[in-house]
Design a protein around this motif. Sequence first.
Motif, PDB file in Angstrom:
ATOM      1  N   UNK A 178       0.936  -1.091   0.149  1.00  9.86           N
ATOM      2  CA  UNK A 178       0.072  -0.170  -0.226  1.00  9.86           C
ATOM      3  C   UNK A 178       0.663   1.287   0.220  1.00  9.86           C
ATOM      4  N   UNK A 179       0.104   2.359  -0.428  1.00 11.06           N
ATOM      5  CA  UNK A 179       0.846   3.615  -0.478  1.00 11.06           C
ATOM      6  C   UNK A 179      -0.003   4.744   0.070  1.00 11.06           C
ATOM      7  N   UNK A 180       0.472   5.746   0.979  1.00 13.42           N
ATOM      8  CA  UNK A 180      -0.130   6.840   1.428  1.00 13.42           C
ATOM      9  C   UNK A 180      -0.366   7.912   0.473  1.00 13.42           C
ATOM     10  N   UNK A 181      -1.484   8.423   0.189  1.00 15.27           N
ATOM     11  CA  UNK A 181      -1.729   9.005  -0.834  1.00 15.27           C
ATOM     12  C   UNK A 181      -1.951  10.640  -0.504  1.00 15.27           C
ATOM     13  N   UNK A 182      -1.732  11.733  -1.309  1.00 14.05           N
ATOM     14  CA  UNK A 182      -2.225  13.091  -0.856  1.00 14.05           C
ATOM     15  C   UNK A 182      -3.604  13.214  -0.734  1.00 14.05           C
ATOM     16  N   UNK A 183      -4.402  14.166  -0.138  1.00 15.39           N
ATOM     17  CA  UNK A 183      -3.603  15.062   0.887  1.00 15.39           C
ATOM     18  C   UNK A 183      -3.432  14.506   2.337  1.00 15.39           C
ATOM     19  N   UNK A 184      -3.273  13.270   2.399  1.00 15.29           N
ATOM     20  CA  UNK A 184      -3.174  12.614   3.788  1.00 15.29           C
ATOM     21  C   UNK A 184      -2.183  13.182   4.763  1.00 15.29           C
ATOM     22  N   UNK A 185      -2.503  13.040   5.878  1.00 13.66           N
ATOM     23  CA  UNK A 185      -1.157  13.559   6.827  1.00 13.66           C
ATOM     24  C   UNK A 185       0.092  12.407   6.637  1.00 13.66           C
ATOM     25  N   UNK A 186       1.216  13.042   6.714  1.00 14.59           N
ATOM     26  CA  UNK A 186       2.474  11.861   6.702  1.00 14.59           C
ATOM     27  C   UNK A 186       2.468  11.274   8.293  1.00 14.59           C
ATOM     28  N   UNK A 188       5.197  10.726   9.867  1.00 18.95           N
ATOM     29  CA  UNK A 188       6.269  11.427  10.648  1.00 18.95           C
ATOM     30  C   UNK A 188       5.842  13.084  10.724  1.00 18.95           C
ATOM     31  N   UNK A 189       4.640  13.211  10.586  1.00 19.22           N
ATOM     32  CA  UNK A 189       4.548  14.826  10.437  1.00 19.22           C
ATOM     33  C   UNK A 189       4.409  15.490   9.189  1.00 19.22           C
ATOM     34  N   UNK A 190       3.921  16.582   9.073  1.00 17.50           N
ATOM     35  CA  UNK A 190       3.839  17.178   7.724  1.00 17.50           C
ATOM     36  C   UNK A 190       2.447  16.598   6.802  1.00 17.50           C
ATOM     37  N   UNK A 191       2.539  16.749   5.620  1.00 19.51           N
ATOM     38  CA  UNK A 191       1.458  16.268   4.766  1.00 19.51           C
ATOM     39  C   UNK A 191       2.002  15.497   3.348  1.00 19.51           C
ATOM     40  N   UNK A 192       1.132  14.478   3.099  1.00 20.24           N
ATOM     41  CA  UNK A 192       1.644  14.061   1.618  1.00 20.24           C
ATOM     42  C   UNK A 192       1.202  14.914   0.763  1.00 20.24           C
ATOM     43  N   UNK A 193       1.953  15.197  -0.413  1.00 18.44           N
ATOM     44  CA  UNK A 193       1.660  15.826  -1.599  1.00 18.44           C
ATOM     45  C   UNK A 193       2.134  15.211  -2.981  1.00 18.44           C
ATOM     46  N   UNK A 194       1.715  15.811  -3.696  1.00 19.77           N
ATOM     47  CA  UNK A 194       2.131  15.463  -5.238  1.00 19.77           C
ATOM     48  C   UNK A 194       3.431  16.319  -5.690  1.00 19.77           C
TER      49      UNK A 194
END
Length: 232
Positions: A178-186, A188-194
């Motif tokens: 699986x892979x975390x996709x935007x705009x989820x919270x990362x 380790x902190x911060x946000x997932x982005x493209x």
Amino acid sequence: MREILGRRLQRLRNRLKSLRPAPGQSGDQALLDAALTCATVWQWPVLPGVGRSGADSVRCACPDPDCVVPGAHPFDPGLLAATTDPRMVAWWWTNRPTAPVLLATGGSAPCAVSLPAAAAALAVVRLDAQGMRLGPIVATPTRWSLLVAPYSLERLGELLYAKDHVPSALRFHGEGGYLLLPPSPASGGGQVRWEREPSDAGGLWLPEIEAVVDALVEASSGASGGGSRLAY
């Protein structure tokens, strides 16, 4: 094309109004929109991540007190529940509006290769200079993930067996992953982005893993700690 897709999503939202939260309980619209786009436009199977808990929203909501990817993994539902059914997707994010968006990789869905962010940026520059056509790239503050065409574990194993060295900082998200996709919270902190958004022009392009793996192995080997440090 984007205008057509936008109208399609709006019609879908209108049909799903009955599933929306009651007034005062509305959640993160961006996460629902992202999940619906993945499921209905790109036909990527998705499911909600477990998310965070506690007053500070730092701890993972799963039972493991030492979870290394807090909030950013499947739990309930499990990975096998991933779907492209828009009603199921809408129901999930209506009930869990802040849940991260997870892509179930492999099968007919994209796979991915991830590596530390600084090394990935160098690898992308190198691949661009070679004229390599890349697909979407998902970025967190610590790692980038290059989406690639689906591959089997057998194919990946043969490819890596031919390498003299494969850094442990390089990770592969294939069948059963699986892979975390935007705009989820990362996690380790911060946000997932493209870093590079999916393009609808001419269909969603995904390179073959053989086309990019050499550059990613080399970049990971030159990362801090010789590519052996695992950073999430």
